[in-house]
Design a protein around this motif. Structure first.
Motif, PDB file in Angstrom:
ATOM      1  N   GLY A   1       0.806  -1.212   0.000  1.00 38.00           N
ATOM      2  CA  GLY A   1       0.000   0.000   0.000  1.00 38.00           C
ATOM      3  C   GLY A   1       0.840   1.262   0.000  1.00 38.00           C
ATOM      4  N   MET A   2       1.878   1.290   0.828  1.00 34.46           N
ATOM      5  CA  MET A   2       2.670   2.507   0.966  1.00 34.46           C
ATOM      6  C   MET A   2       3.474   2.811  -0.291  1.00 34.46           C
ATOM      7  SD  MET A   2       2.154   4.084   3.825  1.00 34.46           S
ATOM      8  CE  MET A   2       3.603   5.134   3.865  1.00 34.46           C
ATOM      9  N   THR A   3       3.931   1.786  -1.012  1.00 31.07           N
ATOM     10  CA  THR A   3       4.703   2.035  -2.233  1.00 31.07           C
ATOM     11  C   THR A   3       3.824   2.509  -3.380  1.00 31.07           C
ATOM     12  OG1 THR A   3       4.516  -0.339  -2.743  1.00 31.07           O
ATOM     13  CG2 THR A   3       6.555   0.409  -1.692  1.00 31.07           C
ATOM     14  N   ALA A   4       2.512   2.494  -3.197  1.00 28.33           N
ATOM     15  CA  ALA A   4       1.606   3.025  -4.220  1.00 28.33           C
ATOM     16  C   ALA A   4       1.447   4.534  -4.111  1.00 28.33           C
ATOM     17  CB  ALA A   4       0.239   2.344  -4.099  1.00 28.33           C
ATOM     18  N   ILE A   5       2.033   5.118  -3.068  1.00 29.65           N
ATOM     19  CA  ILE A   5       1.877   6.549  -2.800  1.00 29.65           C
ATOM     20  C   ILE A   5       3.180   7.269  -3.141  1.00 29.65           C
ATOM     21  CG2 ILE A   5       1.411   8.263  -1.002  1.00 29.65           C
ATOM     22  CD1 ILE A   5      -0.104   6.132   0.510  1.00 29.65           C
ATOM     23  N   PRO A   6       3.108   8.457  -3.752  1.00 32.09           N
ATOM     24  CA  PRO A   6       4.333   9.226  -4.005  1.00 32.09           C
ATOM     25  C   PRO A   6       5.098   9.489  -2.713  1.00 32.09           C
ATOM     26  CG  PRO A   6       2.480  10.194  -5.175  1.00 32.09           C
ATOM     27  CD  PRO A   6       1.909   9.139  -4.278  1.00 32.09           C
ATOM     28  N   LYS A   7       6.424   9.548  -2.840  1.00 34.64           N
ATOM     29  CA  LYS A   7       7.294   9.703  -1.671  1.00 34.64           C
ATOM     30  C   LYS A   7       6.929  10.915  -0.822  1.00 34.64           C
ATOM     31  CE  LYS A   7      11.685   8.907  -2.221  1.00 34.64           C
ATOM     32  NZ  LYS A   7      13.129   9.054  -2.566  1.00 34.64           N
ATOM     33  N   GLU A   8       6.588  12.034  -1.491  1.00 33.71           N
ATOM     34  CA  GLU A   8       6.309  13.255  -0.730  1.00 33.71           C
ATOM     35  C   GLU A   8       5.029  13.168   0.092  1.00 33.71           C
ATOM     36  OE1 GLU A   8       5.051  14.019  -5.071  1.00 33.71           O
ATOM     37  OE2 GLU A   8       6.682  13.025  -3.978  1.00 33.71           O
ATOM     38  N   ASN A   9       4.175  12.185  -0.198  1.00 34.78           N
ATOM     39  CA  ASN A   9       2.938  12.006   0.560  1.00 34.78           C
ATOM     40  C   ASN A   9       2.981  10.783   1.476  1.00 34.78           C
ATOM     41  OD1 ASN A   9       1.722  13.314  -2.284  1.00 34.78           O
ATOM     42  ND2 ASN A   9       0.892  14.156  -0.399  1.00 34.78           N
ATOM     43  N   ALA A  10       4.186  10.214   1.654  1.00 39.39           N
ATOM     44  CA  ALA A  10       4.320   9.028   2.501  1.00 39.39           C
ATOM     45  C   ALA A  10       3.918   9.316   3.946  1.00 39.39           C
ATOM     46  CB  ALA A  10       5.754   8.500   2.444  1.00 39.39           C
ATOM     47  N   GLY A  11       4.199  10.538   4.408  1.00 38.11           N
ATOM     48  CA  GLY A  11       3.825  10.888   5.781  1.00 38.11           C
ATOM     49  C   GLY A  11       2.332  10.837   6.003  1.00 38.11           C
ATOM     50  N   HIS A  12       1.576  11.336   5.039  1.00 38.95           N
ATOM     51  CA  HIS A  12       0.114  11.307   5.157  1.00 38.95           C
ATOM     52  C   HIS A  12      -0.407   9.872   5.013  1.00 38.95           C
ATOM     53  CE1 HIS A  12      -0.579  15.690   5.210  1.00 38.95           C
ATOM     54  NE2 HIS A  12       0.550  15.725   4.510  1.00 38.95           N
ATOM     55  N   GLY A  13       0.206   9.081   4.118  1.00 37.18           N
ATOM     56  CA  GLY A  13      -0.203   7.683   3.996  1.00 37.18           C
ATOM     57  C   GLY A  13       0.061   6.901   5.262  1.00 37.18           C
ATOM     58  N   SER A  14       1.225   7.144   5.879  1.00 41.07           N
ATOM     59  CA  SER A  14       1.560   6.483   7.143  1.00 41.07           C
ATOM     60  C   SER A  14       0.618   6.917   8.256  1.00 41.07           C
ATOM     61  CB  SER A  14       3.006   6.807   7.520  1.00 41.07           C
ATOM     62  OG  SER A  14       3.333   6.295   8.789  1.00 41.07           O
ATOM     63  N   ALA A  15       0.298   8.224   8.299  1.00 42.24           N
ATOM     64  CA  ALA A  15      -0.614   8.728   9.327  1.00 42.24           C
ATOM     65  C   ALA A  15      -2.001   8.115   9.178  1.00 42.24           C
ATOM     66  CB  ALA A  15      -0.702  10.253   9.244  1.00 42.24           C
ATOM     67  N   VAL A  16      -2.494   8.042   7.949  1.00 40.08           N
ATOM     68  CA  VAL A  16      -3.801   7.427   7.692  1.00 40.08           C
ATOM     69  C   VAL A  16      -3.791   5.960   8.111  1.00 40.08           C
ATOM     70  CG1 VAL A  16      -5.379   6.674   5.869  1.00 40.08           C
ATOM     71  CG2 VAL A  16      -4.508   8.996   5.851  1.00 40.08           C
ATOM     72  N   THR A  17      -2.738   5.234   7.734  1.00 39.28           N
ATOM     73  CA  THR A  17      -2.640   3.808   8.045  1.00 39.28           C
ATOM     74  C   THR A  17      -2.667   3.566   9.544  1.00 39.28           C
ATOM     75  OG1 THR A  17      -1.387   3.366   6.017  1.00 39.28           O
ATOM     76  CG2 THR A  17      -1.198   1.745   7.796  1.00 39.28           C
ATOM     77  N   ASN A  18      -1.844   4.288  10.280  1.00 38.70           N
ATOM     78  CA  ASN A  18      -1.770   4.066  11.726  1.00 38.70           C
ATOM     79  C   ASN A  18      -3.027   4.543  12.446  1.00 38.70           C
ATOM     80  OD1 ASN A  18       1.115   3.052  12.625  1.00 38.70           O
ATOM     81  ND2 ASN A  18       1.435   4.425  10.895  1.00 38.70           N
ATOM     82  N   TRP A  19      -3.616   5.614  11.961  1.00 36.99           N
ATOM     83  CA  TRP A  19      -4.855   6.133  12.544  1.00 36.99           C
ATOM     84  C   TRP A  19      -5.980   5.109  12.415  1.00 36.99           C
ATOM     85  CZ3 TRP A  19      -8.674   9.676   9.653  1.00 36.99           C
ATOM     86  CH2 TRP A  19      -9.671  10.148  10.516  1.00 36.99           C
ATOM     87  N   ILE A  20      -6.158   4.575  11.221  1.00 38.19           N
ATOM     88  CA  ILE A  20      -7.253   3.631  10.986  1.00 38.19           C
ATOM     89  C   ILE A  20      -6.975   2.289  11.657  1.00 38.19           C
ATOM     90  CG2 ILE A  20      -8.502   2.358   9.191  1.00 38.19           C
ATOM     91  CD1 ILE A  20      -8.272   4.794   7.428  1.00 38.19           C
ATOM     92  N   ARG A  21      -5.728   1.861  11.673  1.00 35.35           N
ATOM     93  CA  ARG A  21      -5.398   0.609  12.366  1.00 35.35           C
ATOM     94  C   ARG A  21      -5.647   0.735  13.861  1.00 35.35           C
ATOM     95  NH1 ARG A  21      -0.643  -1.244  12.950  1.00 35.35           N
ATOM     96  NH2 ARG A  21      -1.292  -3.388  13.198  1.00 35.35           N
ATOM     97  N   GLN A  22      -5.327   1.906  14.430  1.00 32.14           N
ATOM     98  CA  GLN A  22      -5.567   2.121  15.855  1.00 32.14           C
ATOM     99  C   GLN A  22      -7.063   2.050  16.161  1.00 32.14           C
ATOM    100  OE1 GLN A  22      -2.953   2.510  17.825  1.00 32.14           O
ATOM    101  NE2 GLN A  22      -4.033   2.753  19.758  1.00 32.14           N
ATOM    102  N   ALA A  23      -7.865   2.688  15.310  1.00 34.20           N
ATOM    103  CA  ALA A  23      -9.316   2.641  15.494  1.00 34.20           C
ATOM    104  C   ALA A  23      -9.843   1.221  15.329  1.00 34.20           C
ATOM    105  CB  ALA A  23      -9.996   3.575  14.485  1.00 34.20           C
ATOM    106  N   THR A  24      -9.279   0.483  14.380  1.00 34.54           N
ATOM    107  CA  THR A  24      -9.690  -0.909  14.170  1.00 34.54           C
ATOM    108  C   THR A  24      -9.393  -1.753  15.400  1.00 34.54           C
ATOM    109  OG1 THR A  24      -9.292  -0.727  11.782  1.00 34.54           O
ATOM    110  CG2 THR A  24      -9.383  -2.948  12.714  1.00 34.54           C
TER     111      THR A  24
END
Length: 479
Positions: A382-405
């Motif tokens: 999933g993370m390699t599908a996102i441009p490098k400059e937006n990796a921080g937002h992808g990581s934040a989304v991933t951890n946020w939703i996993r925490q809620a899950t």
């Protein structure tokens, strides 16, 4: 624009800096539980107050996760990482000198705020600093640091508490934290991929309020009652705040959290599978201690020893998975992992009062192998599908939703366990089977929850096939 202050640090030095911090942040979530009885006695507190040391910590980590992308862009991820490590280490020291349970819980929650920034920040740095060919292996090392902590945390926590007192649980973080700060300062290069963005106050307020209310409802719903006014109010207001946040982030030019990462289908599919794996993972970590201690009356140390083989195998399987990823790709690893997790979870739905520790340890070990095969590959895909400059937002989304899950999973599984225990208890009583009635009912309810978790896992199998498609081109960033 990527600006480096010096020549890029070597792969292993960067990973050393990342490993220290990530290991410390996760270790602190796994060593505390065994000391709850000590805290109750030491501070003359009740269990409800002491449990907030864990619940408050987890709530804080989930609340801060959505803001990491913005603060990483604002400060640079190196500076954010050092600030997070410093705050975590500082409040570990404050926990040592806590004078009552209220101060200890407060310091623990503040510790969780900084912990919630460490985990997504370290993930982001991998995708922004490590060359693409080595990202899968780097993520396997990142996952190893995540898995070693729960593997040894409970046993280490019990040993430290028994021989050195509860203060040692927090004292342990001081040398690790200082070493991590030094390593990050020396080995992580300064860089910034995005220009400074203006602070989205409206987005910040809505995401913080929605995160607090929803995570609180999921965490406390079973205790409050899922149909209580308190629970329903938190869920209702939380959902409204979440809708307002999503609407805001999709329309503002400089969002706090760039939700446009979901336009990359591969990222979205992998995140759904990630949540399915997370739910299955939490079912085992939640149910097995209850089964062994409350039903089979094993000690906390015996429970930790039953879980230890699986955790160790999972931890040391992860680097192997990282090597395999570069050779065969994510699909076969994720598929085999999901199948292993689903099958072993289904086998654990056949527990009984006669089940041996060897039986439980064997299936939990196989289950953890499946998690090792699936977790890193699905995250990396999933993370390699996102441009490098937006990796921080992808990581934040991933951890946020996993925490809620995770919070939702524990809340739902707790409710199912309580409801099914009552139902099975009534059924057994009608048949005049009164011997060890409560234990039989709880064992049967445990099986029902594991069966539910295995069904959830099976739902992930069709989604894995969607990851066989070729990733989208990353020639342009996300506006």
């Amino acid at each position: 624009m990527n600006t480096m202050e010096s020549k890029k640090s070597s792969f292993w030095l960067i990973m050393l800096a990342i490993f220290f911090g990530n290991f410390m942040a996760i270790l602190s979530t796994t060593t505390i539980n065994v000391a709850f009885p000590i805290f109750i006695t030491e501070f003359h507190a009740n269990l409800g107050s002491v449990q907030w040391m864990m619940a408050g910590f987890m709530l804080a980590t989930g609340v801060i996760a959505p803001t990491v992308g913005f603060f990483g862009d604002l400060l640079s991820y190196k500076r954010l990482y050092i600030i997070a490590l410093s705050g975590f280490t500082l409040f570990s020291g404050m926990c040592i000198i806590a004078w009552n349970i209220e101060s200890l819980v407060t310091f623990r929650i503040l510790q969780g705020v900084f912990s919630g920034a460490i985990i997504p920040t370290t993930m982001t740095m991998i995708y922004q600093l490590v060359e693409k060919e080595r990202q899968a292996f780097a993520m396997s090392l990142w996952s190893l640091s995540s898995m070693l902590a729960p593997a040894f945390g409970p046993t280490l926590g019990g040993w430290l508490t028994e021989y050195f007192g509860w203060e040692s649980l927090f004292m342990l973080n001081l040398p690790i934290g200082i070493a991590a700060i030094i390593a990050a300062s020396l080995f992580v290069p300064y860089y910034r991929l995005n220009k400074k963005a203006s602070f989205d106050l409206y987005g910040f307020i809505t995401v913080i309020s929605s995160s607090i209310l929803l995570l609180l409802a999921f965490s406390e719903g079973n205790a409050w009652g899922w149909t209580s006014v308190k629970t329903l109010s938190c869920i209702g207001i939380g959902i409204i705040s979440l809708i307002l946040f999503i609407r805001r982030e999709l329309t503002v030019s400089e969002p706090l959290l760039n939700l446009r990462v979901f336009k990359f289908n591969r990222f979205t599919y992998s995140l759904i599978i990630n949540c399915i794996i997370t739910a299955s993972l939490y079912s085992g970590s939640f149910l097995i201690p209850i089964f062994l201690q409350n039903i089979q009356h094993e000690s906390a140390l015996d429970t930790a020893l039953v879980l230890l083989p699986g955790s160790v195998v999972m931890a040391f399987s992860t680097p192997i998975v990282g090597k395999l990823y570069s050779k065969i790709g994510p699909f076969p690893l994720i598929m085999s992992g999901v199948i292993l997790v689903g099958f072993s979870t289904w086998e654990l739905s056949h527990l009984s009062l006669q089940s041996t520790n060897l039986y439980v340890a064997g299936w939990m070990t196989l289950r953890y192998v499946g998690i090792a095969f699936a977790f890193m590959p699905v995250t990396n895909a999933g993370m390699t599908a996102i441009p490098k400059e937006n990796a921080g937002h992808g990581s934040a989304v991933t951890n946020w939703i996993r925490q809620a899950t995770g919070a939702l999973s524990i809340g739902v599984f707790s409710s199912i366990l309580a409801a099914r225990s009552l139902t099975h208890g009534m059924e057994l009583k009608e048949d005049n089977l009164t011997a060890r009635l409560a234990e039989h009912a709880k064992a049967m309810a445990t099986n029902d929850v594991f069966l539910t978790a295995s069904i959830i896992c099976a739902l992930g199998v069709p989604l894995v096939f969607l990851l066989r498609k070729k990733p989208q081109a990353l020639s342009t960033g996300i506006k």
